[in-house]
Design an enzyme around this catalytic site. Structure first.
Site, mmCIF file in Angstrom:
data_model
loop_
_atom_site.group_PDB
_atom_site.id
_atom_site.type_symbol
_atom_site.label_atom_id
_atom_site.label_comp_id
_atom_site.label_asym_id
_atom_site.label_seq_id
_atom_site.Cartn_x
_atom_site.Cartn_y
_atom_site.Cartn_z
ATOM 1 N N HIS A 68 38.220 41.515 32.464
ATOM 2 C CA HIS A 68 38.587 41.788 33.847
ATOM 3 C C HIS A 68 37.931 40.941 35.014
ATOM 4 C CE1 HIS A 68 35.272 44.757 33.621
ATOM 5 N NE2 HIS A 68 34.989 44.599 34.802
ATOM 6 N N GLY A 211 30.495 42.643 32.203
ATOM 7 C CA GLY A 211 30.550 41.311 31.687
ATOM 8 C C GLY A 211 28.866 41.207 30.931
#
Length: 266
Positions: A68, A211
């Site tokens: 994302h 992340g």
């Protein structure tokens, strides 16, 4: 260190823009040499925008992060900063490397952040030294049990007010049983996701931390993915061991593309 992205139906917040580690502490300088800072620039009809995410080095030219983070409309350019402690200054230890390409998992879905993983190939290989090193990932059969204490680091928000950190922060997180996440998140999948965070600790990754790696027993077992906007507990992490075969295949593709005569070797 969490990313701000609100899903109206469930008020989910993926940490992919800017974030902090809430309740964390400053990392000892360069004690996390695998950490990567992703500066993401994307342009669409509304103009040029920037966002930030975490990531981590798993090979000289390969960085893992959350899908994302890079799933943007329009033209996207990504620069990876390695060897950083304070990302607001040009430290001598830093290596700033453009990303040549990235492969989002083919079954990634932004609805529920399913298969939220991306592998980025750097334009040039990183110089491995005391400030920049890769981290191991688990094999497909490796799992971490509930109760395991792990660490998350990043440059995300340090509070709900939206103040991000220029220096790397870290926080200890405990792997949980699946039930809390199955109850809160309709699209939670125990095979490919991890439920992480201690309700009593009041500590968690947040916006901008997306992340980044969940490091357990010196291996990156999870990737910061998403959570509820106003709840520190629990958070959902991508389970790396589930994707290990896919990661190995992509790394092999990267290596083959560097061979003389390959379409991408010029």
């Amino acid at each position: 260190m969490l990313l701000l992205l609100l899903i109206s139906s469930a008020f989910l917040l993926p940490w992919a823009g800017a974030g902090r580690i809430i309740g964390g502490q400053v990392v000892k300088h360069h004690s996390r040499p695998y950490m990567a800072y992703l500066h993401i620039q994307f342009g669409n009809q509304s103009g040029i925008h920037t966002s930030r995410c975490g990531g981590f080095l798993i090979g000289p030219d390969a960085v893992l992060s959350a899908a994302h983070c890079v799933d943007k409309e329009g033209t996207v350019n990504i620069t990876v900063i390695l060897g950083a402690h304070n990302i607001s200054v040009r430290e001598r230890s830093q290596q700033r490397i453009p990303v040549a390409r990235w492969d989002i998992h083919p079954d990634y879905s932004p609805v529920g952040y399913i298969n939220d993983i991306v592998l980025l190939k750097l334009k040039t290989k990183a110089r491995i030294n005391e400030y920049v090193k890769s981290i191991f990932i688990p094999r497909s059969y490796e799992y971490v049990r509930a109760g395991t204490k792990c660490m998350v680091a990043g440059w995300g928000w340090m509070s709900w007010a939206g103040h991000s950190s220029d220096v790397m922060m870290e926080v200890e997180q405990e792997v949980q049983e699946e039930k809390p996440c199955e109850h809160l998140f309709h699209n939670y999948r125990c095979q490919s996701m991890m439920c992480v965070g201690d309700e009593k600790s009041r500590k968690a990754p947040y916006n901008g931390d997306s992340g980044g790696p969940l490091v357990c027993n010196q291996k990156a077992h999870g990737i910061v993915s998403y959570g509820l906007e106003k709840n520190l507990f629990p958070k959902v992490f991508t389970r790396i061991s589930y994707f290990e075969p896919w990661i190995r295949r992509q790394l092999m593709r990267f290596a083959l593309q560097e061979l003389p005569g390959s379409p991408s070797s010029d």
